[in-house]
Design a protein around this motif. Structure first.
Motif, PDB file in Angstrom:
ATOM      1  N   ALA A 184       0.829  -1.206   0.000  1.00 41.99           N
ATOM      2  CA  ALA A 184       0.000   0.000   0.000  1.00 41.99           C
ATOM      3  C   ALA A 184       0.865   1.258   0.000  1.00 41.99           C
ATOM      4  CB  ALA A 184      -0.921  -0.015   1.218  1.00 41.99           C
ATOM      5  N   GLU A 185       1.982   1.224   0.720  1.00 46.76           N
ATOM      6  CA  GLU A 185       2.877   2.376   0.756  1.00 46.76           C
ATOM      7  C   GLU A 185       3.562   2.589  -0.591  1.00 46.76           C
ATOM      8  OE1 GLU A 185       6.718   4.019   3.363  1.00 46.76           O
ATOM      9  OE2 GLU A 185       5.717   2.144   3.899  1.00 46.76           O
ATOM     10  N   ALA A 186       3.861   1.487  -1.289  1.00 44.02           N
ATOM     11  CA  ALA A 186       4.529   1.588  -2.592  1.00 44.02           C
ATOM     12  C   ALA A 186       3.571   2.004  -3.702  1.00 44.02           C
ATOM     13  CB  ALA A 186       5.175   0.242  -2.943  1.00 44.02           C
ATOM     14  N   ALA A 187       2.269   1.836  -3.470  1.00 38.70           N
ATOM     15  CA  ALA A 187       1.267   2.181  -4.485  1.00 38.70           C
ATOM     16  C   ALA A 187       0.154   3.000  -3.838  1.00 38.70           C
ATOM     17  CB  ALA A 187       0.697   0.906  -5.120  1.00 38.70           C
ATOM     18  N   PRO A 188       0.411   4.262  -3.524  1.00 42.03           N
ATOM     19  CA  PRO A 188      -0.572   5.086  -2.813  1.00 42.03           C
ATOM     20  C   PRO A 188      -1.933   5.134  -3.518  1.00 42.03           C
ATOM     21  CG  PRO A 188       1.546   6.204  -2.944  1.00 42.03           C
ATOM     22  CD  PRO A 188       1.643   4.999  -3.832  1.00 42.03           C
ATOM     23  N   GLY A 189      -2.984   4.867  -2.738  1.00 37.89           N
ATOM     24  CA  GLY A 189      -4.338   4.936  -3.270  1.00 37.89           C
ATOM     25  C   GLY A 189      -4.770   3.729  -4.076  1.00 37.89           C
ATOM     26  N   ARG A 190      -3.897   2.737  -4.197  1.00 36.84           N
ATOM     27  CA  ARG A 190      -4.220   1.597  -5.064  1.00 36.84           C
ATOM     28  C   ARG A 190      -4.585   0.326  -4.281  1.00 36.84           C
ATOM     29  NH1 ARG A 190      -1.528   2.017  -9.884  1.00 36.84           N
ATOM     30  NH2 ARG A 190      -2.606   0.106 -10.517  1.00 36.84           N
ATOM     31  N   LEU A 191      -4.390   0.348  -2.966  1.00 38.75           N
ATOM     32  CA  LEU A 191      -4.679  -0.842  -2.168  1.00 38.75           C
ATOM     33  C   LEU A 191      -5.356  -0.452  -0.865  1.00 38.75           C
ATOM     34  CD1 LEU A 191      -4.485  -3.860  -1.481  1.00 38.75           C
ATOM     35  CD2 LEU A 191      -2.163  -3.439  -0.623  1.00 38.75           C
ATOM     36  N   THR A 192      -6.525  -1.041  -0.642  1.00 40.46           N
ATOM     37  CA  THR A 192      -7.236  -0.912   0.628  1.00 40.46           C
ATOM     38  C   THR A 192      -7.202  -2.272   1.310  1.00 40.46           C
ATOM     39  OG1 THR A 192      -8.730   0.779  -0.245  1.00 40.46           O
ATOM     40  CG2 THR A 192      -9.435  -0.389   1.741  1.00 40.46           C
ATOM     41  N   ILE A 193      -6.738  -2.307   2.543  1.00 40.63           N
ATOM     42  CA  ILE A 193      -6.596  -3.562   3.278  1.00 40.63           C
ATOM     43  C   ILE A 193      -7.641  -3.599   4.386  1.00 40.63           C
ATOM     44  CG2 ILE A 193      -5.027  -5.040   4.585  1.00 40.63           C
ATOM     45  CD1 ILE A 193      -2.748  -3.159   3.419  1.00 40.63           C
ATOM     46  N   ARG A 194      -8.349  -4.703   4.465  1.00 43.62           N
ATOM     47  CA  ARG A 194      -9.340  -4.881   5.530  1.00 43.62           C
ATOM     48  C   ARG A 194      -9.049  -6.176   6.270  1.00 43.62           C
ATOM     49  NH1 ARG A 194     -15.803  -3.775   5.457  1.00 43.62           N
ATOM     50  NH2 ARG A 194     -16.327  -4.897   7.375  1.00 43.62           N
ATOM     51  N   GLU A 195      -8.796  -6.070   7.560  1.00 38.68           N
ATOM     52  CA  GLU A 195      -8.583  -7.261   8.375  1.00 38.68           C
ATOM     53  C   GLU A 195      -9.946  -7.801   8.789  1.00 38.68           C
ATOM     54  OE1 GLU A 195      -6.371  -8.817  12.477  1.00 38.68           O
ATOM     55  OE2 GLU A 195      -6.428  -6.674  11.995  1.00 38.68           O
ATOM     56  N   ASP A 196     -10.316  -8.918   8.204  1.00 41.75           N
ATOM     57  CA  ASP A 196     -11.647  -9.465   8.465  1.00 41.75           C
ATOM     58  C   ASP A 196     -11.728 -10.872   7.900  1.00 41.75           C
ATOM     59  OD1 ASP A 196     -14.330  -9.562   9.290  1.00 41.75           O
ATOM     60  OD2 ASP A 196     -14.689  -7.500   8.631  1.00 41.75           O
ATOM     61  N   ASP A 197     -12.821 -11.542   8.203  1.00 38.56           N
ATOM     62  CA  ASP A 197     -13.119 -12.866   7.670  1.00 38.56           C
ATOM     63  C   ASP A 197     -14.044 -12.688   6.476  1.00 38.56           C
ATOM     64  OD1 ASP A 197     -14.014 -15.421   7.097  1.00 38.56           O
ATOM     65  OD2 ASP A 197     -14.358 -15.981   9.186  1.00 38.56           O
ATOM     66  N   ALA A 198     -13.628 -13.130   5.306  1.00 36.65           N
ATOM     67  CA  ALA A 198     -14.423 -12.925   4.091  1.00 36.65           C
ATOM     68  C   ALA A 198     -15.792 -13.589   4.177  1.00 36.65           C
ATOM     69  CB  ALA A 198     -13.665 -13.463   2.877  1.00 36.65           C
ATOM     70  N   LEU A 199     -15.910 -14.630   4.983  1.00 32.49           N
ATOM     71  CA  LEU A 199     -17.205 -15.287   5.148  1.00 32.49           C
ATOM     72  C   LEU A 199     -18.157 -14.475   6.018  1.00 32.49           C
ATOM     73  CD1 LEU A 199     -16.170 -19.030   5.635  1.00 32.49           C
ATOM     74  CD2 LEU A 199     -17.367 -18.056   3.672  1.00 32.49           C
ATOM     75  N   ALA A 200     -17.611 -13.524   6.762  1.00 27.85           N
ATOM     76  CA  ALA A 200     -18.428 -12.778   7.720  1.00 27.85           C
ATOM     77  C   ALA A 200     -18.827 -11.402   7.215  1.00 27.85           C
ATOM     78  CB  ALA A 200     -17.678 -12.649   9.045  1.00 27.85           C
ATOM     79  N   ILE A 201     -18.350 -11.004   6.051  1.00 27.15           N
ATOM     80  CA  ILE A 201     -18.646  -9.657   5.560  1.00 27.15           C
ATOM     81  C   ILE A 201     -19.411  -9.727   4.250  1.00 27.15           C
ATOM     82  CG2 ILE A 201     -16.599  -8.694   6.672  1.00 27.15           C
ATOM     83  CD1 ILE A 201     -15.268  -8.587   3.938  1.00 27.15           C
ATOM     84  N   ASP A 202     -20.074  -8.625   3.931  1.00 25.08           N
ATOM     85  CA  ASP A 202     -20.795  -8.490   2.669  1.00 25.08           C
ATOM     86  C   ASP A 202     -19.858  -7.826   1.663  1.00 25.08           C
ATOM     87  OD1 ASP A 202     -22.482  -8.036   0.571  1.00 25.08           O
ATOM     88  OD2 ASP A 202     -23.796  -6.623   1.614  1.00 25.08           O
ATOM     89  N   GLY A 203     -19.274  -8.642   0.781  1.00 28.66           N
ATOM     90  CA  GLY A 203     -18.338  -8.100  -0.188  1.00 28.66           C
ATOM     91  C   GLY A 203     -18.945  -7.019  -1.058  1.00 28.66           C
ATOM     92  N   GLN A 204     -20.200  -7.189  -1.418  1.00 31.90           N
ATOM     93  CA  GLN A 204     -20.865  -6.227  -2.284  1.00 31.90           C
ATOM     94  C   GLN A 204     -20.869  -4.827  -1.672  1.00 31.90           C
ATOM     95  OE1 GLN A 204     -24.800  -7.415  -3.408  1.00 31.90           O
ATOM     96  NE2 GLN A 204     -25.197  -5.594  -4.626  1.00 31.90           N
TER      97      GLN A 204
END
Length: 274
Positions: free
Chosen positions: A87-107
């Motif tokens: 994320a630091e090497a590509a500003p604005g190009r990567l958003t990181i979310r610490e979470d369980d993909a089964l527990a969130i609404d990707g949409q």
């Protein structure tokens, strides 16, 4: 764009990362293979990508270098510092979310259709795929799926009737989308090497048959293939209206689920809706 980061193997060593079997992790390190996977959806310039389980970020790097803006969901906190370096090497190009993909609404993470590209953890891959295939409304919130699976799972997704691999996943993937195996990867490409080969399946949405809800065809296929060695009149007797639907469509109840085409399942599902 080139990120100018150290080789992935060095990043993994610097952060003391090892793949966790409990999380279904297998790291893919070859930059050429990663770049090839990133090209499967097509030109990603200025496109939005959703990545599940990026781990130390090998595929994440390739997606960003292919022009994408990436939202990555990772539950393993050990991998977050390596992802933060991207994320630091590509500003604005990567958003990181610490979470369980089964527990969130990707949409809910996106305001426009996203390409889902992921080396899915083996232990949640099928569950996520079914969720994405059952999206409602249709066309879905995703523009395409490019997903890594065990090769046997990939063959089930793309299988045709009257084959040992044909089953519920085949019908769910094919009744309103078009899946294909885009590439295969040997076990030795991963660290640690799994016991099986892997394959990337590419799926694009197609026109949905009118008058069928995803929940209906999901229930139908679950019942039909839940006892796949039994005749349809036996496997479907617990599904209200199913035997009448067989009769209305002229489907022989003595057939087994694996002999029915996707179109025949669609016809039965339409009768169940009625």
């Amino acid at each position: 764009m080139k990120l100018g980061l150290p080789p992935l193997r060095e990043t993994i060593a610097a952060h003391g990362l090892t793949a966790k079997k409990a999380l279904g992790q297998n790291f893919l390190l070859d930059p050429n293979l990663l770049a090839k996977i990133a090209r499967i959806p097509g030109d990603l310039t200025d496109q939005t990508v959703y990545e599940v389980g990026p781990g130390p970020g090998g595929l994440t790097r390739a997606l960003i270098e292919a022009g994408a803006t990436v939202t990555a969901v990772e539950r393993d906190a050990r991998c977050l510092p390596a992802l933060a370096e991207i994320a630091e090497a590509a500003p604005g190009r990567l958003t990181i979310r610490e979470d369980d993909a089964l527990a969130i609404d990707g949409q809910a993470l996106f305001t426009r259709p996203a390409h889902i590209v992921a080396n899915l953890p083996y232990n949640i891959g099928t569950a996520l795929l079914v969720r994405w295939l059952e999206a409602d409304p249709w066309p879905p919130w995703w523009a395409s799926l490019s997903l890594m699976f065990q090769r046997e799972v990939a063959k089930r997704i793309t299988a045709k009737p009257d084959s040992g691999a044909y089953g519920r996943l085949s019908v769910l993937a094919q009744w309103r989308s078009k899946p294909k195996i885009a590439m295969t990867l040997p076990a030795r490409a991963f660290v640690p090497a799994p016991k099986v080969e892997s394959a990337v399946v590419h799926i694009i949405p197609a026109k949905a048959p009118a008058g069928i809800r995803p929940a209906t065809i999901s229930r139908l296929t679950a019942a039909a293939f839940g006892q796949r060695r039994k005749m349809l009149r036996t496997s479907l007797k617990s599904l209200p209206g199913a035997l009448d639907a067989l009769e209305a469509t002229g489907t022989d109840g003595q057939r087994r689920a694996e002999t029915l085409s996707v179109e025949e399942f669609v016809a039965i599902a339409k009768q169940l809706e009625n």
